[in-house]
Design an enzyme around this catalytic site. Structure first.
Site, PDB file in Angstrom:
ATOM      1  N   SER A 108     -38.444 -78.844 -89.539  1.00 47.86           N
ATOM      2  CA  SER A 108     -38.017 -79.213 -90.885  1.00 47.86           C
ATOM      3  C   SER A 108     -38.255 -78.091 -91.894  1.00 47.86           C
ATOM      4  O   SER A 108     -37.704 -77.002 -91.766  1.00 47.86           O
ATOM      5  CB  SER A 108     -38.742 -80.502 -91.298  1.00 47.86           C
ATOM      6  N   ASP A 245     -33.334 -78.355 -96.804  1.00 52.47           N
ATOM      7  CA  ASP A 245     -34.466 -77.736 -96.118  1.00 52.47           C
ATOM      8  C   ASP A 245     -33.988 -77.280 -94.738  1.00 52.47           C
ATOM      9  O   ASP A 245     -32.793 -77.342 -94.442  1.00 52.47           O
ATOM     10  CB  ASP A 245     -35.656 -78.684 -96.030  1.00 52.47           C
ATOM     11  N   ASP A 247     -33.954 -78.344 -91.664  1.00 54.56           N
ATOM     12  CA  ASP A 247     -33.157 -79.208 -90.787  1.00 54.56           C
ATOM     13  C   ASP A 247     -32.198 -80.095 -91.567  1.00 54.56           C
ATOM     14  O   ASP A 247     -31.553 -80.974 -90.994  1.00 54.56           O
ATOM     15  CB  ASP A 247     -34.057 -80.040 -89.876  1.00 54.56           C
ATOM     16  N   ASP A 249     -32.448 -82.541 -93.737  1.00 47.31           N
ATOM     17  CA  ASP A 249     -32.603 -83.971 -93.994  1.00 47.31           C
ATOM     18  C   ASP A 249     -33.058 -84.232 -95.427  1.00 47.31           C
ATOM     19  O   ASP A 249     -33.286 -85.381 -95.817  1.00 47.31           O
ATOM     20  CB  ASP A 249     -33.551 -84.636 -92.989  1.00 47.31           C
TER      21      ASP A 249
END
Length: 451
Positions: A108, A245, A247, A249
């Site tokens: 992440s 960010d 990833d 999400d």
């Protein structure tokens, strides 16, 4: 110490998170998630289980995803390798093709040396704690070791990104024509899909942070570093900036003047819009206890209830699933729109935020003005006994401060779940009052809870 944290298994790649661990975790996942009626019915029909595997572009994702795929295939699971894609794309694809489960390799918003493994169940939903515990236990048990034709195959999921983009575009209530947006892709998983999607939706797009090299993910860019995005918006004369960010999400934004619009403000805008369209289930927004007091006041003024949960997107998701609610999220920009996604989706959130700008013909600053952000101060008090956070003396001090602040402020004391510290959060109408009050309470915590 448990292997699974609040969002999968995470750690330094080739430190605690090795290829061997990834392989073993995948094999155990095949054992545990390969049980149940749906799995048995597939086997009875002569079909192997299927899993989707995706990753963000950090360099360690190459060997970790290879290990995950090897563990699954060696356990008789057919693998569809989706390559570099956002976490919410992986979750969507699991449901879209009716896969049995899926794995996302990503840390992440963490720096490049870290990595993580997130496992999604059928339908693209996150695993409950009890299933994660079963997988961890299964790592020490026997593996599935089929031979010959029973071994799983690994194939490229060729149209994975296209499927996801089509899904995002189909969700939009309004096109983005006339809006100039700067996208910060954090040198991460959104670098490919996000610019194309916003362009296809009609926006004029300027892109930064979209040159991943495996080592630069989240490095001075993305939703945890908004200064570059603000500067780029001002330099380009753009209407808005959107930051993902690593990833993708999460979604945070900046307005045309470079001011940050956080997750609370984004949720406020979306909640009001969804209520107007009749899409906000039970006129309820789900948010954590860390959400700003201004969000509560803005929603109350518009007949929207705010249901509070503990900090963490998994708790938001649990409450949303339990009540069937349609919108929830965190101040950090992890926003969940359950009509279209099973997890936070930074692209989906950004698209719908801009769609509301286009629909109303208003700037982001105008939309965000429905909520007054109260100054919020967070003090981490270290070297104290977090297990005694409900100490009577501390409680008395909190009650006294709450009486002082009245309706114009809020206090939250919370023990850290991972460190020996207590977090003191104070909101007030004035920043100076919030800081002074937080410092005063922190002193009480140090004195009363000293180790």
């Amino acid at each position: 110490m448990p292997l699974f944290g609040t969002d999968g298994v995470r750690g330094l790649a080739n430190g605690p998170l090795t290829a061997d661990l990834a392989l073993s975790l995948a094999q155990a996942t095949a054992v545990v998630l390969g049980q149940g009626r749906s799995a048995e019915s597939r086997r009875a029909a002569g079909r192997r289980l299927t899993a989707v595997v995706a990753r963000d572009p950090r360099i360690s994702g190459e060997f970790l995803s290879a290990a995950v795929e090897a563990g699954l295939a060696s356990s008789g699971v057919d693998v569809l390798d989706a390559g570099v894609l956002p976490t919410p794309a992986a979750a969507f694809l699991i449901a879209d093709i009716d896969a049995d489960f899926g794995v996302m390799v990503s840390a992440s918003h963490n720096p490049a040396p870290d990595n993580g493994i997130k496992i999604f169940a059928r339908g693209g939903v996150k695993l409950p704690d009890v299933v994660e515990q079963r997988i961890e236990s299964a790592m020490a048990g026997p593996k599935l070791q089929p031979t010959g034709a029973g071994v799983g195959r690994i194939r490229r999921f060729a149209d994975a990104e296209d499927r996801y983009v089509v899904h995002l575009l189909a969700s939009l209530p309004h096109r983005l024509d006339g809006i100039h947006v700067v996208l910060d892709c954090a040198h991460g998983a959104a670098a490919g899909a996000s610019p194309d999607t916003f362009r296809d939706a009609g926006a004029r797009v300027t892109v930064i942070g979209a040159d991943p090299d495996g080592l630069n993910i989240n490095d001075g860019v993305g939703s945890t570093h908004l200064d570059n995005l603000a500067a780029a918006v001002l330099a380009a004369g753009a209407d808005v900036g959107i930051a993902h960010d690593g990833d993708a999400d999460r979604c945070l934004a900046v307005d045309a003047q470079g001011n940050v619009v956080d997750g609370d403000q984004i949720m406020a805008i979306l909640a009001v819009a969804m209520k107007e369209r009749g899409h906000l289930k039970d006129d309820t927004l789900v948010a954590t206890v860390m959400s700003n007091l201004g969000l509560h006041r803005a929603m109350a003024a518009r007949g929207i209830r705010v249901l509070q949960t503990a900090v963490g997107d998994r708790y938001v998701l649990e409450a949303m699933n339990e009540g069937g609610y349609s919108l929830g999220g965190e101040q950090s920009g992890h926003v969940i729109m359950s009509e279209f996604a099973t997890t936070g989706d930074g692209l989906l959130t950004g698209l719908h935020l801009l769609a509301e700008m286009a629909r109303q013909g208003k700037s982001l600053a105008e939309l965000a003005s429905i909520m007054t952000v109260y100054p919020q101060v967070l003090v981490n008090v270290r070297g104290v006994d977090r297990t005694r956070v409900h100490d009577e003396g501390v409680a008395d001090a909190v009650a006294a401060v709450e009486a002082e602040l009245g309706d114009s402020g809020r206090v939250l004391l919370r023990a850290s779940g991972t460190e020996q510290l207590v977090r003191v959060m104070v909101e007030a109408a004035e920043a100076e009052v919030a800081q002074e009050t937080a410092d005063r309470l922190a002193d009480v915590v140090r004195e009363r809870l000293a180790l």
